[in-house]
Design an enzyme around this catalytic site. Structure first.
Site, PDB file in Angstrom:
ATOM      1  N   THR A 173       0.670  -1.390   0.095  1.00 27.32           N
ATOM      2  CA  THR A 173       0.271   0.005  -0.073  1.00 27.32           C
ATOM      3  C   THR A 173       0.810   1.257  -0.094  1.00 27.32           C
ATOM      4  O   THR A 173       1.833   1.281   0.687  1.00 27.32           O
ATOM      5  CB  THR A 173      -0.805   0.090   1.250  1.00 27.32           C
ATOM      6  OG1 THR A 173      -1.715  -1.118   1.119  1.00 27.32           O
ATOM      7  CG2 THR A 173      -1.837   1.208   1.322  1.00 27.32           C
ATOM      8  N   PHE A 175       0.951   4.981   0.975  1.00 23.69           N
ATOM      9  CA  PHE A 175       0.337   6.231   1.958  1.00 23.69           C
ATOM     10  C   PHE A 175       1.032   7.543   1.520  1.00 23.69           C
ATOM     11  O   PHE A 175       2.289   7.616   1.129  1.00 23.69           O
ATOM     12  CB  PHE A 175       0.956   5.658   3.293  1.00 23.69           C
ATOM     13  CG  PHE A 175      -0.044   4.572   3.782  1.00 23.69           C
ATOM     14  CD1 PHE A 175      -1.033   4.522   4.531  1.00 23.69           C
ATOM     15  CD2 PHE A 175       0.397   3.253   3.641  1.00 23.69           C
ATOM     16  CE1 PHE A 175      -1.951   3.535   5.092  1.00 23.69           C
ATOM     17  CE2 PHE A 175      -0.087   2.099   4.251  1.00 23.69           C
ATOM     18  CZ  PHE A 175      -1.252   2.239   4.652  1.00 23.69           C
TER      19      PHE A 175
END
Length: 278
Positions: A173, A175
């Protein structure tokens, strides 16, 4: 000693919490209910930074984030790539064989489909993977487990029954770390990134012409996404990430050409590229 606070969406033990610990281990991580709450917490000064997920290699763009960023009043100061390891957690009496159902967020369950099938475990949807871990700890039933981070297991006193049960070995992921202040002075060892939004003018081939400046000036655009504005089919806004700094001559020239073909350009942030990007 804690030096400031960093806000994230979710409960303690969520992957966003893990991202906060990895990127800012010296800061207090502050859980918030929604992405809007994260942004407002920083805007009001109750936290210094916001940690917001924008995309995942498995399930793509995080819904609503691109809509929120331009109106947030915050600026991107850093990016962080976090490897998502999903673990089967249970009570102290649990074993993999005793688990009959595992609770987790809707997007995590399909990522563990092979493991669940091979072990005859039924997936159950929870609002958050960390919430699932908290619920399993409260239920204290050896037949019920959670698919979550090891951090969640530590926080809620659960045992790791199986590590890294996700099907994909590159689940990551991205961020964005956001602040109230825009910082244009820093330079990163792995290069710089610039993020912005824009709307093209209502002329033929405007988007094609607007993008031409990046190609002719050798500026690498790593992301270009469109989304509707205010639910209007005719009002489209674009979000873009490019490699480089606005002070770089080739980026300057590309942005000048972009400006000619657009009705609005909004700078979201200039920040060091995460070395993991490479």
């Amino acid at each position: 000693m804690m030096t400031g606070r960093i806000a994230f969406q979710g409960e303690l033990g969520a992957y966003s919490h893990q991202a906060c610990k990895d990127a800012r281990p010296d800061m207090e991580a502050l859980p918030c209910r929604t992405f809007e709450d994260v942004i407002e917490t920083v805007r009001k000064g109750d936290a210094d930074l916001a940690m917001l997920p924008v995309e995942n290699t498995t399930y793509g763009r995080v819904a609503d984030i691109h809509r929120l960023l331009p109106e947030s009043g915050l600026h991107i100061v850093e990016e962080a790539f976090v490897r998502v390891h999903i673990n089967l957690l249970g009570t102290k009496e649990s074993t993999v064989q005793s688990i009959k159902e595992a609770h987790s967020h809707l997007v995590l369950l399909p990522q563990c489909a092979s493991f669940l099938r091979d072990n005859d475990i039924h997936g159950r949807v929870s609002s958050d993977n960390a919430r699932a871990a908290r619920d399993v700890a409260e239920w204290n039933d050896p037949s019920i487990g959670a698919l979550a981070s090891e951090l969640a297991g530590e926080i809620y006193g659960l045992k790791v029954l199986a590590r890294h049960v996700e099907d994909s070995d590159n689940n990551t992921t991205r961020f964005l770390i956001m602040s109230r202040a825009l910082d244009l002075k820093r330079r990163g060892s792995a290069g710089m990134m610039t993020s912005f939004v824009f709307r093209v003018r209502n002329i033929p081939a405007a988007l094609y012409k607007a993008m031409g400046g990046f190609a002719t000036n050798g500026v690498n655009m790593t992301k270009l996404e469109s989304y509707m504005v205010d639910g209007n089919f005719t009002a489209t806004q674009f979000y873009a990430d490019i490699e480089g700094h606005p002070d770089d001559r080739n980026v300057q020239l590309a942005l000048e050409e972009l400006d000619y073909f657009t009705s609005h350009v909004g700078l979201l942030g200039v920040y060091p590229a995460d070395p993991k990007r490479r």
